[in-house]
Structure formats: C-alpha cells, structure tokens
Design an enzyme around this catalytic site. Structure first.
Site, PDB file in Angstrom:
ATOM      1  N   PHE A 132       4.913  53.955  53.118  1.00  0.00           N
ATOM      2  CA  PHE A 132       6.201  54.776  53.458  1.00  0.00           C
ATOM      3  C   PHE A 132       7.388  54.122  53.579  1.00  0.00           C
ATOM      4  O   PHE A 132       7.021  53.024  54.620  1.00  0.00           O
ATOM      5  CB  PHE A 132       5.897  55.839  54.456  1.00  0.00           C
ATOM      6  CG  PHE A 132       7.068  56.558  55.102  1.00  0.00           C
ATOM      7  CD1 PHE A 132       6.916  58.112  54.412  1.00  0.00           C
ATOM      8  CD2 PHE A 132       7.853  56.236  55.727  1.00  0.00           C
ATOM      9  CE1 PHE A 132       8.447  58.823  54.881  1.00  0.00           C
ATOM     10  CE2 PHE A 132       9.162  56.972  56.259  1.00  0.00           C
ATOM     11  CZ  PHE A 132       9.184  58.128  55.580  1.00  0.00           C
ATOM     12  N   SER A 133       8.588  54.266  53.196  1.00  0.00           N
ATOM     13  CA  SER A 133       9.693  53.404  53.556  1.00  0.00           C
ATOM     14  C   SER A 133      11.018  54.324  53.554  1.00  0.00           C
ATOM     15  O   SER A 133      11.293  54.892  54.519  1.00  0.00           O
ATOM     16  CB  SER A 133       9.926  52.224  52.706  1.00  0.00           C
ATOM     17  OG  SER A 133       9.817  52.567  51.377  1.00  0.00           O
ATOM     18  N   GLY A 134      11.281  54.866  52.513  1.00  0.00           N
ATOM     19  CA  GLY A 134      12.606  55.678  52.389  1.00  0.00           C
ATOM     20  C   GLY A 134      12.172  57.101  52.587  1.00  0.00           C
ATOM     21  O   GLY A 134      12.672  58.051  53.278  1.00  0.00           O
ATOM     22  N   THR A 136      11.960  59.325  50.554  1.00  0.00           N
ATOM     23  CA  THR A 136      12.757  60.144  49.651  1.00  0.00           C
ATOM     24  C   THR A 136      12.281  60.926  48.099  1.00  0.00           C
ATOM     25  O   THR A 136      12.714  61.420  47.611  1.00  0.00           O
ATOM     26  CB  THR A 136      14.279  59.905  49.424  1.00  0.00           C
ATOM     27  OG1 THR A 136      14.072  58.460  48.782  1.00  0.00           O
ATOM     28  CG2 THR A 136      15.027  59.358  50.638  1.00  0.00           C
ATOM     29  N   SER A 137      10.892  60.597  48.180  1.00  0.00           N
ATOM     30  CA  SER A 137      10.232  61.082  47.074  1.00  0.00           C
ATOM     31  C   SER A 137      10.537  62.670  46.597  1.00  0.00           C
ATOM     32  O   SER A 137      10.492  63.417  47.557  1.00  0.00           O
ATOM     33  CB  SER A 137       8.671  60.864  47.243  1.00  0.00           C
ATOM     34  OG  SER A 137       7.994  61.342  46.230  1.00  0.00           O
ATOM     35  N   ARG A 392      21.729  71.629  48.597  1.00  0.00           N
ATOM     36  CA  ARG A 392      20.313  72.139  48.437  1.00  0.00           C
ATOM     37  C   ARG A 392      20.096  73.128  49.268  1.00  0.00           C
ATOM     38  O   ARG A 392      19.527  74.202  49.311  1.00  0.00           O
ATOM     39  CB  ARG A 392      19.315  71.276  47.837  1.00  0.00           C
ATOM     40  CG  ARG A 392      18.181  71.964  47.306  1.00  0.00           C
ATOM     41  CD  ARG A 392      17.136  71.001  46.437  1.00  0.00           C
ATOM     42  NE  ARG A 392      17.237  69.959  47.439  1.00  0.00           N
ATOM     43  CZ  ARG A 392      15.985  69.186  47.440  1.00  0.00           C
ATOM     44  NH1 ARG A 392      15.168  69.226  46.328  1.00  0.00           N
ATOM     45  NH2 ARG A 392      15.829  67.897  48.057  1.00  0.00           N
ATOM     46  N   TYR A 453      19.853  64.980  33.261  1.00  0.00           N
ATOM     47  CA  TYR A 453      19.492  65.285  34.504  1.00  0.00           C
ATOM     48  C   TYR A 453      20.044  66.778  34.671  1.00  0.00           C
ATOM     49  O   TYR A 453      21.044  67.363  34.429  1.00  0.00           O
ATOM     50  CB  TYR A 453      20.183  64.486  35.658  1.00  0.00           C
ATOM     51  CG  TYR A 453      19.847  64.773  36.873  1.00  0.00           C
ATOM     52  CD1 TYR A 453      18.990  63.732  37.532  1.00  0.00           C
ATOM     53  CD2 TYR A 453      20.162  65.782  37.774  1.00  0.00           C
ATOM     54  CE1 TYR A 453      18.744  63.915  38.896  1.00  0.00           C
ATOM     55  CE2 TYR A 453      20.072  66.074  39.040  1.00  0.00           C
ATOM     56  CZ  TYR A 453      19.121  64.969  39.676  1.00  0.00           C
ATOM     57  OH  TYR A 453      18.791  64.911  40.802  1.00  0.00           O
TER      58      TYR A 453
END
Lengths: 532, 532
Positions: A132-134, A136-137, A392, A453
C-alpha cells in the site's frame, strides 16, 4: 501566469471519499439541473458507519512482525484506512458500512531491510501481503484474497529523494514518496518529474511504477513506464536491482516485467526515473474543433509528427457540453463557441523549444480545422486538472451513479471502440430504466493509437453496486470484442482480472504464472490480484 | 540529393565474409600505411576449406520433418551456410576451416503452421532448434549447444508485408522479411520503416525484434523494440498473440519479454511495427567539435531536448582521424578541419517539421561549440553507412585483427566507461605485444544515457582467436565493473552470456529461467543461448 505544479500539496484522502477533505467541491445549480434531466431527484441514503471485523492475526505473528522493527497496527481505524481503493464500487461499499475487506494488520517499514524482514515473517506465519502506498487504486488493487490473514504493507515511510544525477537526469526515489513531495524535493534542485495523473495529490512513485500510470503530460514526458530506468524489488526469494542502462539489447527488458506487476511479483522499494529541468515556460491553450472526428484527426497528426506539444487532450461533444474539462465550472456554459469539442494543448520547456514547437503545432492545428481559443481555457483546465474526481462524492450524495473507465486501442479502431463502449454502457443502464450520459475524452496519444476515457452518469438505483456491475461487464465485453486493452492506466487489480486473462491468452498467462511462482513461490504477495 | 534508402538491395552474405560479394571493398594505400604503423605487414594465412561433419539427424526424424511440408536440407553446402554468424571469431574459425558448428539439417517452413509442426517434430525426436533469418549475429547467436542434433530453422521463406494499417501507421510483416525488402514493399504504399542497423542489407524483421536491434535513426524513429507494437510467437506450448494496444496498463508488457529473447522462448513468426510516411526531405549535415567531451555534451543536450534530429552520431578523435565514418575514403584525409570530432546530424520528414527542427538544432549546436561543415560530410556518411563492416574482411586478409564491441550506460558514467574499456582492450592486446588502435563513436542517445561503439585494430598473432578472447574478456570485465550493460544492440548470444548473467543477478535469472521452462519445457529452442 505559470504557477509551478509544486504548489499542489500532498493530500491525505479520507477513506471512502476522493480528494482533499479540507477543500471539497459542491455541485453548481446548473449541474443539479442537469441531474434532474436524468431523473436524479432524491439524495442517496446517508452513509452507514463502517465496522471492520476483528483481526485474524495471531499473537505469534504479531510479535514476529514487531520484531522486524516496522510499526504494526491492528486497531480498527488504521485497518479501515487501508481498505479498498477509490472506485465507485469501493465508495459504495463504504457508504453501506461494509468493512469486510479490511486488512488484519497494517505494517509500516521504514527501510528496505525491514521490508525483507516482513516478507520473511509473512512466509513463516502464512500471511498475505498487500503493498500500500497511495491507496488510490480504482480497480480493486487493495482487495487480495482473504484465505490467509492479510497485512497491508504500508510503504509511506519509505520516502525521499535518495539520489539525483543531474547529468543523466535521473532521480532515485524511495517507493513511498508521494508525487507532490517528489516534485517539491526535485524543485529544490531545479528539476521536475512532470508526472501528473489525476490521482497526483495522493499517488506515490512506487504505485505509479507497478500500475503503469499515465500522467496528463504523457505526450511530452512519456508514461511512467517510459520514465523508469531502474527499480529495486524485494521479492520473497531475494532482492533484485533491475535496469543497468537507458536501453539495452541484453535480453528481455525485465523492468517491463515489474512495471505493471501490481505488487504480485515483489515489493518495489526504490525507483530510478528520468526527470527534466523545471520548465521556464508553461503555455496552455484551448482549441475548438467542430466535432470529435475532426479533433481526433488533429490529435493523430500531432501524435505521428516529430514535433509535439507537452500536453494534448480532447473532450468529445458531450464532455465539452458539460464543461467537464473545467470542473470548477462544470455544467456552466462554456466560454468558447457553442457545440463542438474542446482541445487542450500545452507546452512546457525553455523559451526557444516552446516557441519552436508552438509555431509548428499552431500551424498544424489551424490547417486541420481548429480554432484557437487563447490561453484562458487551457489555463482553466491546468489549474483544475486534479479536481475532476472531486465531483464524484457530491454526485453520489445527490443520488447519482457516477463512474469512469478507460481503454486504449490503435487509431483505426478508435471510433468503433468509442461507439461500442458507449452503446454497451447506455444499453446496460437503459435496460435497468436509468438512461445514462456517457462522456469521453482522449488524454494520451501515441503514434499508433490513443486512450479513451469515459465518464458515466445515471440515476442510482436501490442497489447501485449491481446496477453498475451490469454496465461495467457490458463495457468490458465491448472492449474485448473490439480487440482493445482492458485498461490504459487504471491497471488490472481484481476488477479487470477476468477480461485481462482473456486478453493475454493461455501462453502469456502461463509465462506470468511461472514468474510469479519463481519470485513468490508461496504466493504471499497480493493473491488474486493480476493473477487468480 | 535525397536518394531513397529503398535503392539499397537485399544482400546474400557469403558465409564467412560480411556484405555484398559483388561489391567488396579494398584497402586504400593510406589504410595500408596506417596498418604498417601497427606492425601489420604480413597477410593472414589463406583460408582453409571448411569441412562440416556428417549430419546426426536420424532417418525417422528426417522423414517426420519432411512430413511437415517444410523444405529440409542436409547437404554440406546448405548446412555450412547456416553455421555461426559474423563476429571476428566466427570469421576466423571459418578461415581455419572449422566446420564443427554446422547444424545437422536446415528446415525452411513457408507458413506459421509448418513452424508449429516443426516444433512438434523436434519435441518428439529430441532435436534442438536454432531460428535463423538474417544470420548476421555477431555474438554467437547461431551456436546453440550441440548435445542433441541441431536444426537450423530457416525463416527466410516466411516473408512479406501481411497488412498495412495506414491510419495507425502499423505494418505487419512475416518475420523472415529482410529489411531492404520491407522498405521496398512499404515504399509502394508511400511508407517507410526507417530502421537502418549496419547489418541492414542482410538483417530481417524477426531478427531485429528478438535481438533488440538499434538502427542509425534511433533518435528519430526509436529502437526496434520501441517500434514493435505486436508479435506472433510460436512456442512449444502454443501460439501467442502479444500486444493489443500501443501501450497499456494491463499487467507487465509481455512484448518486452519476447523482444530480446533471441529465439529461446519461442519462434517469432510475424511482427507488427510502427512505420511512417516516406520522408519528403532528407538533410544530413556534418559538424565539427573541438574534442569528444564537447561533442558528447552537445549530444546530451539534444537527447534531453524536446526537439530532436532524426540521426545523431559522434566519432571520437581517433575514429574521426581515420575517417571511419566515411568508409569509402577511410584513412584518407578528412575534408573538414584537422583534429577534433565529426558529428553527423540528419533530419527526415516533411519540409515544415524538418525546417522547424533544423533551425532549433543548428542554433543549439552553434551555442555548444560546434562548427557547421555543410551537407557533404553528412551525405558521404549516409551513402556509405552500411559499408563500414565491409572493411573487416580485407583487413583480416591483410593480417590485422579487427573487431567491434558496444555497450551503453548513463551519461554521468560515459566518460569513465569509454576510458576503462579503451584501457582494458589496449592493455590486454599490449600485454601480448600487439599495440592496438581503439576508436569509438556514439550512435544512439537517450535522455538518460548513450551507447559507445568501439572498433579495435591490432596486428593479428598466430592464434588470433585467443588473442582477441583476452581483449574481449578484459573489455567485458571493464563494462561490468563500470555497471554498464554488456550490449547495446548486439544481443547476448553465447558470447555475452556469462557477463549478462552477472549483470542481471540471481532473481532476474530465475524469472527468465521460469519463463523458459514454461514456454519451452523440453528446452528445444536455442539451448545455451541467452541462458545456460
């Protein structure tokens, strides 16, 4: 005029909500009006408190982990903060109070040696590890299988600029360094990384590497996988130093086996990346094109040219109409011509090279049917560039279902892909009685193709998780049927795994499985992520 | 002025001699004078006829191979023509009449299905396979282990342009297509590959892929591994279609596992590559720099700039002095200023983009201490660009030991690497009583580093194989000690395997071994090449 990106701060996201809690975004009246047109007139149920189950970590394992010197936490709050990522399904589960994906403990090493020691303890005590780091997955990268107790291996204390080779323009970072912190450290030496994914405020160097992140300046500075020249990886079978040269003919490029491996082959502890001098000049312009096809043709011409801008992005008619490229005034009337498509074209560099490229690109865009809108729309996009996803949470609050997805293909297949994915999503949501708005932009281009996107908004039904799953499955099937890749820069995680395995086929899958078994023979690392 | 490269013909090299037998090069009087200074005054012994041993292929295996529909040959001449490559040790063994490396049979399939069938027969009959196409290896890539009978899998009949996607600028070639043939086929549609390694006249699309070839326009069009967007690979466990998009975040980039795999993981049968429109303009200039350090700094500035030429090359003082950049007049006095270093700077594209880049690059080079020499030295280099290695055979004939080697590192390490490799070679040859001339050029640059290409000339001793082995081993050790890569574009083969395995270390080696075992479980493919 040209504010440095380094003024953007590291943000600690609150679990279950995207972005900076001190600076939330609110929906404008015009957005609320647009929602009404989609039948969205009832706010979502109030979020339920998230209860996490008791830890399954035994006393022996806990003691052994503490013996590594890494900080270990098993309290509910810490475990809740390392659960899942930030996809809409992740946020919806949070809102429903679902805490079943919480890790059993959070372990935070401060050195590479401690990372290796934690790997050894996990092996001895039959634990799984989720690096785990950011955090933001958006593809379920924080949700490994739970057969064994799960450790969240928090790499945020492995941080800092370890080395800067100014001649070779290579910076060596500890993997847990957050992107804004990396920029701040580089700026002290007059350098910049220039990697700006929309998750910039939260994402880390190591996370960008293992997920093949693409930043908004990818046409100028490359994707993150283009920028990486070396990696240090702690695997259960030992440490690997990968990458001896910019490019080499010495066998397969094994950097490219770790890039995109999403923590399933090893834990990336340091990353060597190409950096560049802080640009003296930043110029961002808006351009108007009569329709998406014309704008897309212009993007392709530039992507296939030897002279390129630093940033290139095209919103389709729907996204341009809702003004989503400028989230601060989303839904407000666009400043430019009514209708058509907005393109953002940015240049960064020294005066001479920016002038040279600006003149060439401007002439090309005029020849290709573009109308210059000046710097205002470009600067507005640049300033708000990380805030799109902030919308969001208030949209979900208001009772909307909102999510994004992305894909990539070759130019000749792009129009078909856009049409098919749009039809799949609107069909799957329409079948459930919820008409959807599907907007699209191109933000990453290559000589041979481009990414798409999509942003989707519809009225949320009572079970929005099921409602979205139908749309997402339809989109995945359309992407696969069109021969495109299931993800351009959001990675595989658990959400894309099934479609990913179809995409690569049996032979490639067996090669990946062999690498996994060789480097992680007991399957400690991220079980179920990338590979089943 | 701007002759198309497509006028260069496919050349069938004669075994044991580089280049076009119909157009050999002869040493000028001035080169012969230079050789005299190195004590080279006695021609080499006349080459001995090469006798190849009897085939070890059994009648059953032969019948089974013939049953695949592929052409099968076991005669001496055909087997001799598929033996070894074109390194100086390869040529020396030829001269000595050593035929011990000849394959036991040459099998030439015409379809992908036949390739798969040959793989199956090899598996059943316990045969090894050595994929062959250009045959221009200079690192022992045609010399697999010989425990089992060896088949040379001749891919030259898998040839042609299978598809051209003009919108996406992607050409699909059968792997055995030779580069000049590929250019001829593309030119009919107004396109070009633009990949010009020095082995251009003989090399193939598939060979360039599996060896990570670098062409002389690498700063403009990229290395071959940059140009490949997809591959079809026949492995003993099945066919793989690799590459669904220009770039993707869907897991590791498995194209990069096949690129550089040198036929050890599978047989590449088709390659999809990025192509570009035939340039309307080709401009090649010479520039003079007072010394190598100044020229190198200018190369670095351009490599780190957003605006780049299409070709960039710098000869050091020794190479400039011998005028090796223009082999047609090698050894003759240079046309430009005496002393210093020659840089070649080329631009290709349409008028507008070439003008734009030319103006910018010219201003940069002037600022960095360069003196423009006009187009004559640039054009002379361009016309003679494939003929440098043609000099090797007459030099060997004349009694010289001549060989090249190359490496790559980051910019901050380049001067050290050049000095250490030069010292290692001159030391190892000097210790044997043969002073050497070591020349060097930079022909491939990246933002973070560059390649170094060395040419060595000394007097040949009675056993030139041993003599060179000492120099090569010393160079390898110097490259390893400097942390550089053992090869920039000549690949690993058998010659670099030991140093390569040291370079990647145990963890990476075990990952490669796992992939090999998964895709080629019985070790049919190129045993001993890349991996032991």
């Amino acid at each position: 005029m040209t504010q440095s990106e380094t003024t953007v701060e590291v943000v600690d996201f609150v679990p279950g909500r995207w972005g900076n809690p001190a600076d939330p975004m609110h929906l404008s009246d015009s957005v609320i009006g647009a929602l009404t047109m989609l039948g969205i007139n009832e706010p979502a149920p109030a979020p339920v408190d998230v209860v996490v189950p008791a830890t399954r970590l035994g006393a022996d394992a806990l003691a052994a982990l503490e013996g590594t010197g890494a900080a270990v936490a098993t309290d509910d709050d810490t475990r809740r903060s390392r659960m899942r990522g930030f996809s809409t399904p992740d946020l919806l589960k949070f809102r429903e109070g679902d805490g079943t994906d919480a890790p059993d403990a959070v372990v935070a090493p401060t050195t590479q040696e401690q990372v290796a020691a934690v790997l050894a303890v996990a092996d001895q005590h039959d634990l799984s590890l989720n690096p785990f780091s950011g955090g933001t997955s958006v593809t379920g990268g924080m949700m490994p299988e739970r057969e064994r107790p799960v450790l969240s291996l928090d790499l945020r204390r492995l941080t800092g600029l370890i080395d800067l080779d100014e001649v070779s323009q290579i910076a060596t970072f500890a993997a847990g360094t957050r992107l804004p912190e990396a920029e701040r450290l580089l700026a002290e030496h007059g350098f910049e990384l220039g990697h700006f994914p929309q998750s910039y405020e939260g994402a880390t160097i190591g996370g960008c590497a293992v997920t093949r992140s693409a930043g908004q300046s990818s046409i100028g500075y490359g994707r993150f996988d283009d920028m990486v020249v070396g990696l240090t990886v702690a695997t259960p079978v030992g440490l690997a130093e990968i990458g001896t040269a910019p490019k080499s003919a010495a066998g397969p490029d094994l950097r490219q086996l770790i890039l995109g491996s999403e923590g399933a082959f090893g834990v990336v502890t340091t990353v060597r990346v190409h950096v560049h001098p802080l640009p003296a000049v930043r110029r961002f312009y808006g351009w108007h094109f009569p329709d998406f096809v014309a704008g897309e043709a212009a993007m392709r011409t530039l992507a296939q040219s030897a002279v390129k801008p630093t940033v290139l992005r095209l919103s389709d008619e729907a996204e341009t109409g809702l003004n989503l490229a400028n989230p601060s005034s989303a839904g407000a009337a666009s400043a430019g011509p009514v209708g058509g498509c907005l393109m953002v074209v940015g240049f960064e560099g020294d005066e001479a090279d920016v002038d040279c490229r600006d003149v060439y690109v401007t002439a090309q865009l005029e020849k290709l049917g573009g109308t210059a809108l000046g710097t205002e729309p470009g600067e507005a996009w640049r300033v708000g560039r990380f805030r799109g996803p902030y919308l969001r949470d208030p949209l979900l609050d208001a009772g909307a279902l909102v999510e994004t997805l992305e894909t990539v293909t070759f130019w000749s297949n792009l129009d078909r892909l856009k049409a098919d994915v749009t039809a799949a999503i609107t069909g799957a949501l329409g079948d459930q009685g919820t008409p959807a708005v599907v907007m699209c932009h191109i933000s990453h281009v290559y000589p041979t193709g481009a990414s798409l996107y999509f942003t989707v908004i519809a009225k949320a039904l009572e079970n929005p998780l099921e409602q979205w799953a139908a749309a997402k499955n339809a989109a995945n099937a359309a992407i696969r049927a069109a021969g495109a890749s299931i993800t351009h820069h959001h990675a595989v995680g658990t959400d894309h795994r099934g479609t990913y395995l179809e995409e690569i086929g049996d032979v490639q899958r067996s090669a990946l499985r062999a690498v996994k078994d060789a480097l992680d023979p007991n399957g400690l690392l991220n079980p179920g992520i990338l590979l089943p």
